[in-house]
Write an enzyme that holds these catalytic residues in place. Structure first.
Site, PDB file in Angstrom:
ATOM      1  N   GLU A 109       1.387   3.272  -4.752  1.00 42.79           N
ATOM      2  CA  GLU A 109       0.309   2.861  -5.631  1.00 42.79           C
ATOM      3  C   GLU A 109      -0.694   1.938  -4.929  1.00 42.79           C
ATOM      4  O   GLU A 109      -1.895   2.058  -5.118  1.00 42.79           O
ATOM      5  CB  GLU A 109       0.903   2.154  -6.854  1.00 42.79           C
ATOM      6  CG  GLU A 109      -0.087   2.058  -8.000  1.00 42.79           C
ATOM      7  CD  GLU A 109       0.538   1.423  -9.232  1.00 42.79           C
ATOM      8  OE1 GLU A 109       1.777   1.282  -9.266  1.00 42.79           O
ATOM      9  OE2 GLU A 109      -0.214   1.065 -10.140  1.00 42.79           O
ATOM     10  N   ASP A 110      -0.190   1.020  -4.108  1.00 42.51           N
ATOM     11  CA  ASP A 110      -1.051  -0.070  -3.640  1.00 42.51           C
ATOM     12  C   ASP A 110      -1.402  -0.073  -2.153  1.00 42.51           C
ATOM     13  O   ASP A 110      -2.148  -0.937  -1.713  1.00 42.51           O
ATOM     14  CB  ASP A 110      -0.387  -1.427  -3.955  1.00 42.51           C
ATOM     15  CG  ASP A 110      -0.299  -1.682  -5.453  1.00 42.51           C
ATOM     16  OD1 ASP A 110      -1.077  -1.057  -6.187  1.00 42.51           O
ATOM     17  OD2 ASP A 110       0.548  -2.477  -5.863  1.00 42.51           O
TER      18      ASP A 110
END
Ligand code: MN
Length: 745
Positions: A109-110
């Protein structure tokens, strides 16, 4: 197993983790001691192999490196969060794959790392877990600010997860995020706290994870109603010494007796968590001072036998309160929880709750579903002191707990654990973020009816994730569905083929029935006026109220609908009311009597003239839609035959007596037609045929059949209003079992 010295390909460009990166190096130095503690913690319950140790190292290094430039809102390095999550998972005593996935849970996700790269290094299982955690994050983002249907959202999470470790990581993630929630902006804080209370705490409860459930609830309580939280915490703290002294007083005699009986046990007082006290106060409308069950005495023993023994000891010393004893050992709670609960009258006349359980039950009560990995690991190593048959009892309890998740296999059943509970459902969002649960295969029409009947009744189109889709589109979990409505739109029969839910189906059927009723009534009313006129009866002579009463009908509209459906005829009306129609000029046969009404109704256009005396030929009984010709008779005007009528062909020598005729465009009346049938005799044959006729709104005039051996044959005389209707009837009767021949006469 690959490690971080290997090349990772990102967007087609080869990247190598730069071990000399300054930030990475300084972070590594900072977190090294904590990392060692994590390894020790895992080793304390699980003797991991060298390759598993390398896997953990790889995850540790990649997480440090990939997140090296990110900070938490608290200002601390992002890795703090990952390490905390990994530690919580190790507290659950989960396996290495789970802890590794915990360290990596935010990478996709990051950071620059994507699924493919992760899979190259860590394999499919771990990548699937991390991917699952990422997906839940995305789904959470679709939730509205007000969670109207938290239960459905929980089920959605379960339905979309096929490895329960995904949800355990999500719980660990949420627990750490809650403990650092004060750094969030106020609005976000409230939303997250609410979601925690309504989605994640119940989820933890569902998994039997009592400890994390209480922690999540207290954290959420603290942020949602800080004043009440602080007040309660203060009150409990004030009485702490007094309470502890009291607990000692309760415990001492129990302790003495158990020691006397040579039992091994552990006994302690346990304060209930704040949120559960708060809930009790709200539920019972009581003040803090009025609550007696702020804490429970807990006794842990080695075996089930000892549980009941200890219960006996407690009841010997203190008087049990009638009706407060609960045996969750023989009947565990659905989430697997087991214990004996009793409430007794303690010293100073105070009520005291006592919970008795084995150490295993305690482990399950605290960690629930997470406990099974521990048992799995212990089985080969004999590290546990649990006796073998107790182990068996225990594993069967866990198995019961997991059974709901659809797992049946032996051996590796724990590892392969799948959450199949809501496999047959899909969960979709409204644009506002409400969640709806629908059966697999449901369409936008089902969704529209689930939202509101009015939305369903007028839905004309749908958007799924902002794209227009057809009303037949099959919905998938996680999709956002928006319904487009129009007041001019109404359900139609095709919708019935599309919908999956009972609600939609019933509403559509009801609508179609009402619509048909209206149409039938309208047609019936027309028939009523025309046929009365045709029969020469004055409408004023018909006592409608008497008629309704005789037919047990509520309104004239109901009567018209019956007439329209062909369940009632004007001749029946006249016989019911004893009305004798005035004699017609041409008496004719029975057949012409029935058909007589067509004569004056201008139903047949004969060469543009309408005043000619016309009748339907009895030999071939043509229907609207049939190709027809007229035959000028000597005394009865024109008879109408089918073009291919054999009788007519015999008469064709009188060519000059044949005239072209045509049906009027909108035939409304009923026409008689005769069907010839041959069939094998069977039970209910006649009933099945009449059912077909009734379903097609055809009136039955006469049925004449005879039986020879096991065959039946004969004629069925019916009333229909179009060739189309007749053809449908013929097709359907031909399909009935045993029917050999069915044709028009
Ligand atoms: Mn996270």
């Amino acid at each position: 197993m690959l490690n971080l010295n290997d090349v990772i390909e990102i967007n087609g460009v080869c990247q190598v983790i730069d071990y000399k990166d300054q930030k990475y190096l300084s972070l590594k130095q900072e977190f090294e001691p904590a990392y060692v503690l994590l390894q020790d913690k895992i080793r304390s319950y699980y003797d991991f192999s060298v390759s598993e140790g390398e896997l953990l190292n790889s995850a540790y290094n990649l997480a440090l490196y990939a997140h090296r430039d990110q900070l938490r809102r608290s200002g601390k390095p992002y890795f703090v969060h990952l390490l905390a999550v990994a530690n919580i998972l190790a507290d659950f005593k989960l396996d290495m794959e789970a802890v590794v996935s915990g360290l990596l849970h935010d990478t996709i996700e990051d950071t620059f790392v994507n699924r493919e790269e992760l899979e190259k290094i860590f394999g499919k299982t771990i990548t699937d877990i991390v991917d699952g955690v990422t997906k839940i994050g995305e789904i959470s983002g679709k939730l509205g600010p007000q969670i109207q249907q938290a239960e459905n959202f929980r089920k959605m999470l379960l339905s979309m997860t096929n490895d329960v470790r995904v949800l355990l990581i999500k719980l660990a993630d949420r627990l750490h995020n809650m403990s650092t929630l004060e750094y969030m902006p106020a609005k976000k804080r409230e939303r997250i706290a609410k979601e925690t209370l309504e989605v994640y705490a119940p989820l933890a409860h569902r998994f039997g994870m009592g400890k994390i459930k209480s922690e999540l609830e207290d954290l959420a309580f603290k942020f949602l109603d800080n004043k009440k939280f602080q007040e309660l915490a203060r009150k409990i703290n004030e009485k702490k010494e007094e309470r502890e002294a009291y607990i000692r007083k309760v415990i001492i005699p129990i302790e003495a007796e158990l020691i006397n009986q040579n039992k091994k046990f552990k006994i302690y007082g346990r304060p209930k968590h704040l949120y559960s006290i708060h809930q009790k106060m709200e539920k019972r409308g009581k003040k803090f001072e009025e609550l007696y069950d702020l804490f429970a005495i807990r006794i842990l023993v080695d075996s089930i036998e000892d549980c009941y023994f200890a219960l006996g000891v407690v009841h010997q010393i203190y008087i049990p309160v009638y009706d407060r004893f609960k045996d969750y050992i023989s009947v565990p709670k659905t989430n697997g929880y087991q214990s004996l609960h009793t409430t007794v009258l303690g010293p100073e006349g105070k009520l005291v709750e006592v919970q008795i359980r084995t150490y295993d039950m305690h482990q399950i009560a605290e960690s629930g579903i997470a406990a099974h990995w521990l048992y799995k690991e212990n089985i080969g190593k004999k590290r546990n002191k649990i006796k073998n048959d107790d182990y068996e009892t225990n594993i069967s309890h866990i198995r019961n707990l997991l059974e709901e998740f659809g797992n049946q296999g032996e051996g590796d059943f724990l590892k392969e654990l799948k959450v199949e509970l809501y496999e047959d459902d899909v969960f979709v969002f409204t644009p506002k973020g409400d969640v709806f649960r629908l059966p697999q295969g449901a369409t936008p029409i089902d969704f529209a009816f689930a939202v509101h009947t009015n939305v369903g009744m007028h839905c004309i189109g749908a958007k799924v994730n902002d794209k227009i889709v057809s009303l037949k589109y099959i919905l998938h979990s996680g999709e956002i569905v928006e319904i487009i409505t129009s007041q001019n739109q109404h359900p139609n029969a095709n919708w019935l083929k599309t919908v999956k839910t009972g609600k939609a189906r019933n509403r559509i059927k009801k609508f179609l029935k009402e619509e048909k009723f209206d149409e039938d009534a309208k047609r019936g009313e027309e028939i009523y006026h025309k046929e009365l006129q045709a029969a020469g009866v004055n409408e004023k002579d018909v006592n409608v109220e008497q008629l309704l009463e005789k037919c047990s009908l509520k309104t004239p509209k109901h009567f018209y609908a019956m007439l329209g459906r062909g369940e009632m005829t004007i001749s029946r009306v006249m016989s019911l009311l004893n009305i004798t129609p005035p004699k017609k000029k041409s008496s004719g046969s029975f057949i012409t009597k029935i058909l007589g009404r067509t004569k004056t109704d201008d139903k047949i256009l004969v060469d543009g003239q309408t005043q000619v005396d016309v009748s339907i030929a009895g030999c071939c009984q043509p229907l609207p839609g049939d190709d027809i010709v007229g035959y000028i008779t000597k005394s009865k005007g024109i008879t109408v035959h089918k073009k291919d009528c054999p009788n007519l062909l015999k008469m064709i020598s009188y060519r000059d007596r044949v005239v072209p005729v045509d049906w009027e465009k909108t035939p409304q009346l009923y026409y008689k037609t005769t069907l010839f049938i041959e069939a094998d005799e069977r039970k209910n044959l006649l009933k099945d045929i009449t059912t077909v006729l009734a379903a097609n709104n055809s009136g039955i005039i006469n049925i004449e059949m005879k039986r020879v051996d096991n065959k039946v044959s004969g004629f069925i005389i019916i009333e229909v209003n179009s060739l189309q209707q007749l053809n449908k009837i013929i097709q359907q009767i031909r399909r009935e079992k045993g029917v050999k021949v069915l044709d028009r006469k």
